[in-house]
Each structure stands twice: as structure tokens, then as C-alpha cells.
Design an enzyme around this catalytic site. Structure first.
Site, short mmCIF file in Angstrom:
data_model
loop_
_atom_site.label_atom_id
_atom_site.label_comp_id
_atom_site.label_asym_id
_atom_site.label_seq_id
_atom_site.Cartn_x
_atom_site.Cartn_y
_atom_site.Cartn_z
N ARG A 1 0.88 -1.17 0.00
CA ARG A 1 0.00 0.00 0.00
C ARG A 1 0.92 1.22 0.00
O ARG A 1 1.97 1.20 0.66
CB ARG A 1 -0.88 0.03 1.26
CG ARG A 1 -2.00 -0.99 1.27
CD ARG A 1 -3.09 -0.66 0.24
NE ARG A 1 -4.20 -1.60 0.26
CZ ARG A 1 -4.30 -2.68 -0.50
NH1 ARG A 1 -3.34 -2.99 -1.35
NH2 ARG A 1 -5.36 -3.46 -0.42
N GLU B 1 -4.21 7.51 -4.74
CA GLU B 1 -4.50 6.83 -6.01
C GLU B 1 -5.84 7.27 -6.56
O GLU B 1 -6.78 7.41 -5.77
CB GLU B 1 -4.50 5.31 -5.79
CG GLU B 1 -3.12 4.80 -5.38
CD GLU B 1 -3.10 3.30 -5.06
OE1 GLU B 1 -4.14 2.63 -5.22
OE2 GLU B 1 -2.05 2.81 -4.63
N HIS C 1 -1.76 0.26 -9.62
CA HIS C 1 -2.29 -0.67 -8.60
C HIS C 1 -2.96 -1.88 -9.29
O HIS C 1 -4.18 -2.06 -9.21
CB HIS C 1 -3.28 0.04 -7.67
CG HIS C 1 -3.53 -0.72 -6.41
ND1 HIS C 1 -3.81 -0.14 -5.20
CD2 HIS C 1 -3.55 -2.06 -6.15
CE1 HIS C 1 -3.99 -1.06 -4.27
NE2 HIS C 1 -3.84 -2.25 -4.83
C1 8YV Z 1 -7.18 -5.32 -4.95
C2 8YV Z 1 -5.14 -5.41 -3.65
O1 8YV Z 1 -7.85 -5.98 -5.88
O2 8YV Z 1 -5.89 -7.49 -2.86
C3 8YV Z 1 -5.44 -6.40 -2.57
O3 8YV Z 1 -5.22 -6.05 -1.40
O4 8YV Z 1 -4.46 -4.49 -3.47
C4 8YV Z 1 -5.73 -5.66 -4.97
O5 8YV Z 1 -5.51 -6.97 -5.29
C5 8YV Z 1 -7.37 -3.87 -5.05
O6 8YV Z 1 -7.07 -3.30 -3.81
C6 8YV Z 1 -8.77 -3.50 -5.46
O7 8YV Z 1 -9.07 -2.22 -5.05
#
Ligand code: 8YV
Length: 323
Positions: free
Chosen positions: A237, A266, A285
Site C-alpha cells: 500500500r 491513487e 495498482h
Molecule cells: C485489490 C489489492 O484488488 O488485494 C489487494 O489487497 O491491493 C488488490 O488486489 C485492489 O485493492 C482492489 O481495489
């Protein structure tokens, strides 16, 4: 009576059919994230919410007095207000496991992409700059047989370790809340204190979930410890890194480059300083985003939701909300 649910993000048809078999539902189909005010209205009388990303604050949950379960189509659940969910007895689930290999593939792509300057050189060829043979100015760095340091040795970290070790003959260092002897045995990985990992790694891969403890985990003092030839990768993140400190480290040559799939804010803003830097590879992302994996994540999230609403224990209740 089937329970009422709201689907706040697009899902594949087979997932929608599965939900239709077990629930009454309404859905949001827009390409953009759903406007907050509309979400507030839609969740007023639902028992289940299928979502991903968007913040589930206490304030939002107060608009959903009947809500029993929230299922996120992501492994990260930093969008959950865990305290608020606990207080209200709301079950929260995520989608671990099904995305590990896909995300690990992308991390390797970032490592290779930055080290071998793939996007930069692709642009160089496409814009017609390739006018002569060998040009030292285009040389990159090796990945094979270097050292990767993985911060956060969860399932995705392990999938990166496997590729690094057995695909690229790399040495694997890792830092984690607890050492993992089984992982060490499987991937020849060595546990390192954070400072040692930063000092000795050619690639530093950040893969921790975002929690109060990991917010801003990598900042000025951490970049200062890294080798000038090192490459920093973040697919966790954006908020786990002090972005200003990262930009400074890149500008001042304190690290060699960065591969980033996630950002503090983002989508990234059009005037963001990272956009004009040549030694970075930036992705929107997209770590888990192959069709197959996203379909599997959506189905798993739907199964979690239906199980919770049918009074069963869903397979993927997030650890903080298990009793
Ligand atoms: C998500 C991700 O699909 O799984 C997670 O934590 O970061 C991604 O795979 C994404 O956050 C969708 O908003």
C-alpha cells in the site's frame, strides 16, 4: 427470504449468478468507484456488502443498521474500520491465497523492469532513438544472483522468494514480525533485522499489509541505509512508504530506482514528481489484476459473503475479527 446484499464493485457474470441464487441484490456497475452518497442510500437496508477498496468508516456503517457482513474483493483490508466493525458485530472477510502467484509475478516484472529499464528502453525504441548498435548508456543492472530483501513474509512474500530463489538464483533475506523457520528451509531465506536487510539487499521488496504499525515504515532513515545501487519495490500500500522521502532518495541517487504499484494517493495526480523520473516504473495498482485471478477473487469474496449471511463461518474472516 433471501438476504439483501449490495454489490458495490463490478463482478463477473458467474459471480453475479451465484449471488442471485442465494441473495436478493442490487449492484453498482459504473467504471468509477461509487459516489459516497449513493452508497449510503444503497446500504440502508442490506445485510451484506460486497466491495473492494473504498473506506468502510464508522460513519458509513452507521447508515447500514442491518449490515451483518462485509466482504472485500482484496487481500488487503485496510479499508475496514476494524474497531467499528467489532463494536457493531459485523463480520469482515477478504480474499487471501488466490492472488499470491499473480502478485508475485508482477513484483518480479517490476524488479526486472527497473533493473533492465524495460519501459524506458521500449519508449526509446518506439520513439526512433535507436540509431546505432551497442550503447553503454542503455546498460542496466542484473537481477540474477543478487540479493532480494523481502519485508513482510506472508504468502505473497513467499511466492516472491520462490521465484527469486529458484528462478533467478538470488539470495533471499526477509524481515517479518516473527521469523518463519519453514520458509527459511523451503527457500533458503535468512531472517534479517530491518537495518541489515536494508544494508545488504540489492532489491528491497515491501510486502507488508497497511496497519497502524506499518504506516510510513520506510522513510528517510531507511532509504539512507540502502545501497546506492539498490532498487526499491512497493506492491503493498502506498501509505507504508514516505513518498517524499522516496522521491528525495531517487533524486539524490541514494537508491538506484524504484518499481511502484501503489501510491500514497491513487490515482496518482498528473503533476506528481514521480511521473517525470526516468529511474522508476509506475503501475496503476494492478498487482492482482489478471482476468483469471480477479474472477477468482470475486468468487471467493461472494462465497465468503453468502456463507456469513447463511450463518456459517466464512473461510476468510480477517484475523482481527475472529473470536
Ligand atoms: C485489490 C489489492 O484488488 O488485494 C489487494 O489487497 O491491493 C488488490 O488486489 C485492489 O485493492 C482492489 O481495489
Amino acid at each position: 427470504m433471501k438476504p439483501k446484499v449490495f454489490i458495490a464493485r463490478p463482478v463477473p457474470p458467474e459471480v453475479e449468478s451465484y449471488i442471485a441464487r442465494h441473495c436478493q441484490y442490487k449492484k453498482w456497475d459504473g467504471p468509477e468507484a461509487m459516489p459516497y452518497d449513493q452508497l449510503v442510500k444503497e446500504i440502508a437496508d442490506v445485510e451484506g456488502l460486497l466491495t473492494s477498496g473504498g473506506k468502510l468508516s464508522a460513519e458509513l456503517l452507521d447508515h447500514a443498521p442491518k449490515l451483518k457482513a462485509v466482504s472485500t474483493m482484496s487481500v488487503g483490508y485496510d479499508n475496514f474500520d476494524l474497531e467499528a466493525m467489532k463494536e457493531r458485530g459485523i463480520i469482515g472477510t477478504n480474499t487471501p491465497g488466490v492472488l499470491d502467484d499473480t502478485v508475485a509475478d508482477l513484483i518480479l516484472a517490476l524488479m526486472l523492469g527497473v533493473a533492465r529499464r524495460v519501459s524506458e528502453l521500449d519508449a526509446y525504441v518506439k520513439q526512433g532513438s535507436w540509431k546505432r548498435g551497442d550503447n553503454e548508456a542503455l546498460f542496466g543492472l542484473d537481477v540474477h544472483h543478487k540479493t532480494v530483501g523481502i519485508i513482510g513474509m506472508g504468502r505473497i512474500g513467499e511466492a516472491v522468494a520462490q521465484r527469486a530463489r529458484f528462478g533467478f538464483g538470488m539470495d533471499v533475506l526477509y524481515h517479518n514480525r516473527h521469523p518463519k523457520p519453514e520458509t527459511e528451509r523451503k527457500f533458503g531465506a535468512a531472517y534479517a533485522e530491518m537495518k541489515d536487510l536494508l544494508r545488504h539487499s540489492d532489491f528491497v521488496v515491501l510486502m507488508t499489509p497497511l496497519t497502524p504499525q506499518t504506516r510510513g515504515l520506510i522513510g528517510r532513515s531507511e532509504f539512507a541505509l540502502m545501497k546506492p545501487s539498490s532498487i526499491f519495490i512497493n506492491a503493498s500500500r502506498g501509505q507504508t512508504v514516505d513518498e517524499e522521502a522516496l522521491i528525495e532518495a531517487l533524486r539524490e541517487g541514494r537508491i538506484h530506482g524504484a518499481g511502484l504499484d501503489v501510491f500514497e494517493r491513487e490515482p496518482i495526480q498528473p503533476d506528481h514528481p514521480l511521473l517525470s523520473m526516468h529511474n522508476v516504473v509506475l503501475l496503476p495498482h494492478i498487482g492482482s489484476a489478471t482476468k483469471q485471478t480477479r474472477d477468482e477473487m470475486a468468487m471467493l469474496a461472494a462465497e465468503n459473503l453468502v456463507a456469513a449471511l447463511q450463518g456459517q463461518t466464512p473461510p476468510n474472516i480477517v484475523p482481527e475479527l475472529r473470536d
